[in-house]
Design an enzyme around this catalytic site. Sequence first.
Site, PDB file in Angstrom:
ATOM      1  N   LYS A  42       0.869  -1.191   0.000  1.00  0.00           N
ATOM      2  CA  LYS A  42       0.000   0.000   0.000  1.00  0.00           C
ATOM      3  C   LYS A  42       0.898   1.231   0.000  1.00  0.00           C
ATOM      4  CE  LYS A  42      -3.682   2.602   0.801  1.00  0.00           C
ATOM      5  NZ  LYS A  42      -4.559   2.921  -0.333  1.00  0.00           N
ATOM      6  N   SER A  43       0.449   2.302  -0.638  1.00  0.00           N
ATOM      7  CA  SER A  43       1.244   3.533  -0.636  1.00  0.00           C
ATOM      8  C   SER A  43       1.489   3.981   0.798  1.00  0.00           C
ATOM      9  CB  SER A  43       0.496   4.645  -1.364  1.00  0.00           C
ATOM     10  OG  SER A  43       0.379   4.347  -2.733  1.00  0.00           O
ATOM     11  N   ASN A  66     -13.812   3.997  -4.444  1.00  0.00           N
ATOM     12  CA  ASN A  66     -13.171   4.057  -3.125  1.00  0.00           C
ATOM     13  C   ASN A  66     -12.687   5.448  -2.807  1.00  0.00           C
ATOM     14  OD1 ASN A  66     -10.003   4.395  -2.853  1.00  0.00           O
ATOM     15  ND2 ASN A  66     -10.418   3.455  -4.853  1.00  0.00           N
ATOM     16  N   GLY A  69      -8.256   7.139   1.582  1.00  0.00           N
ATOM     17  CA  GLY A  69      -7.511   8.166   2.331  1.00  0.00           C
ATOM     18  C   GLY A  69      -6.188   7.668   2.882  1.00  0.00           C
ATOM     19  N   ASN A 122       3.950   7.358  -5.981  1.00  0.00           N
ATOM     20  CA  ASN A 122       2.552   7.612  -6.350  1.00  0.00           C
ATOM     21  C   ASN A 122       2.335   9.118  -6.495  1.00  0.00           C
ATOM     22  OD1 ASN A 122      -0.184   7.698  -6.594  1.00  0.00           O
ATOM     23  ND2 ASN A 122      -0.625   6.656  -4.665  1.00  0.00           N
ATOM     24  N   CYS A 125      -2.630  10.141  -6.013  1.00  0.00           N
ATOM     25  CA  CYS A 125      -3.710   9.775  -5.082  1.00  0.00           C
ATOM     26  C   CYS A 125      -4.871  10.767  -5.210  1.00  0.00           C
ATOM     27  CB  CYS A 125      -3.226   9.759  -3.643  1.00  0.00           C
ATOM     28  SG  CYS A 125      -4.596   9.418  -2.509  1.00  0.00           S
ATOM     29  N   LYS A 159       3.628   6.224 -10.491  1.00  0.00           N
ATOM     30  CA  LYS A 159       2.238   5.820 -10.749  1.00  0.00           C
ATOM     31  C   LYS A 159       1.488   7.076 -11.178  1.00  0.00           C
ATOM     32  CE  LYS A 159      -1.581   3.119  -9.608  1.00  0.00           C
ATOM     33  NZ  LYS A 159      -1.776   2.377  -8.361  1.00  0.00           N
ATOM     34  N   ASN A 188      -3.718   5.072 -12.264  1.00  0.00           N
ATOM     35  CA  ASN A 188      -4.409   5.130 -10.979  1.00  0.00           C
ATOM     36  C   ASN A 188      -5.903   5.324 -11.254  1.00  0.00           C
ATOM     37  OD1 ASN A 188      -4.975   5.410  -8.227  1.00  0.00           O
ATOM     38  ND2 ASN A 188      -3.062   6.505  -7.885  1.00  0.00           N
ATOM     39  N   GLY A 244      -5.835  -1.375 -14.548  1.00  0.00           N
ATOM     40  CA  GLY A 244      -7.148  -0.768 -14.772  1.00  0.00           C
ATOM     41  C   GLY A 244      -8.089  -1.741 -15.446  1.00  0.00           C
ATOM     42  N   GLY A 245      -9.007  -2.305 -14.682  1.00  0.00           N
ATOM     43  CA  GLY A 245     -10.087  -3.098 -15.268  1.00  0.00           C
ATOM     44  C   GLY A 245      -9.692  -4.460 -15.784  1.00  0.00           C
TER      45      GLY A 245
HETATM   46  C1  DHB Z   1      -5.563   6.001  -2.148  1.00  0.00           C
HETATM   47  C2  DHB Z   1      -6.135   5.913  -3.393  1.00  0.00           C
HETATM   48  C3  DHB Z   1      -5.328   5.989  -4.496  1.00  0.00           C
HETATM   49  O1  DHB Z   1      -5.831   5.884  -5.764  1.00  0.00           O
HETATM   50  C4  DHB Z   1      -3.981   6.181  -4.348  1.00  0.00           C
HETATM   51  O2  DHB Z   1      -3.207   6.282  -5.426  1.00  0.00           O
HETATM   52  C5  DHB Z   1      -3.414   6.264  -3.102  1.00  0.00           C
HETATM   53  C6  DHB Z   1      -4.221   6.169  -2.010  1.00  0.00           C
HETATM   54  C7  DHB Z   1      -6.394   5.943  -0.971  1.00  0.00           C
HETATM   55  O3  DHB Z   1      -7.463   6.537  -0.945  1.00  0.00           O
HETATM   56  O4  DHB Z   1      -5.941   5.333   0.032  1.00  0.00           O
END
Ligand code: DHB
Length: 306
Positions: A42-43, A66, A69, A122, A125, A159, A188, A244-245
Site C-alpha cells: 500500500k502507498s 473508493n 484516504g 505515487n 492519489c 504511478k 491510478n 485498470g479493469g
Molecule cells: C488512495 C487511493 C489511491 O488511488 C492512491 O493512489 C493512493 C491512495 C487511498 O485513498 O488510500
Amino acid sequence: MKTSIAGIELKHPIFNASGPLCATAEELHMLGQSHASAIMTKSCTLEHRDGNPKPRYKNINHGSINSMGLPNLGYKRYIELIPELKKYLKPIIVSVSGLCLEDNKTIISALNNTDANLIELNLSCPNLIGKPQMAYDFEQSDSVLTEVMKLAKKPLGVKLPPYFDFVHYEQMASILNRHKVKFVTCINSPGNALFIDPEKEQIVIKPKKGFGGLGGRYIKPIGLANVRKFYELLDRDIDIIGVGGIYTGRDVFEYVLAGAKAVQLGTVFMQEKHGCFNRIEKEFNDVMQRKGYHSIEEVRGKLKEL
Ligand code: DHB
C-alpha cells in the site's frame, strides 16, 4: 511468460496494484504466499494513517469506488517487514505517497538502505481531502522528480493518473523522459467519480460526499489508452506497467499489445481475493498458446493499426 521491470525479473507479468489488501503485515505475507509475481505495498506515508471514515470502499455493478484516504502503517513499518517478506523470493515493490516533497525525500532515502527491489512513487492519489493530484500539475511533478531522482538508489518509477488529452500525455512524457524514470504505472483510479444508489437515493461511500476513485471494468479502455500513448511517447528503456479493469487473461493480453511489460490487479483482487492471480495467469497463458506466442516480447506493443 517471464518479464522484467527496470531490470528486476518477474516469473510472470501479474501482481497486485497498490491499494487493496496490501497494507498490513498479514496481507503482505498472504501476497507472498499467493501466485502474484511480486509483492507491492500500500502507498506509504511518513506516519501511520487510519484513512478516511467508513464506508470508504464499495463494489458496484461493473467495478468499484473508493476513497480510502491512504490508510497505511507508515514507511518505517514497511521497511521493518522487508527482510521477512524476502523469504517469498519475489520482488518487493514499495509504493511511496508522501504528503509533501520532504516526506517523499525522507522515505525514498530510507529505502536506499533496504532490500526493496523497486519504488513506485505515487503522484496520483485522488482521495486526500484538500490535496490535488500531483501528476496533473506538470511543473510540480517536474520539480519533485528533480529532487527525488537525485536521491533514489533503487530503480524508481511513477504511478500516474489517467490523462485524457494528447497534449497532456506529451507534457508528462517529456518530463518522464528527461528525468529518466525507470518505469511508469498507468493508471491510478480516475478520481472523484460519483456512484448513486437510486433505491436509497443516497451516495455509497462516506468521505468527500460520495466522490471517489473509480476502478474495475469502467476504466479498462482508459488504462489501455494511457499505456498505448506512453508506449508511443516514452523512451524505449522506460518500462510500462498496465493497471485498470483487468479481470481476465484476455485483458492482460490487450494491455501487453498496447505496450505493457507487466500488469497489476486492483478491483478484481479485492473482489475475488488471492485466487485471481493464478486464474488470470493461466488464462493469459492459454491466450498466448492459442495464438502461438512464446514470449511477452513477441506481443508487447505490437497493436496493429487499421
Ligand atoms: C488512495 C487511493 C489511491 O488511488 C492512491 O493512489 C493512493 C491512495 C487511498 O485513498 O488510500
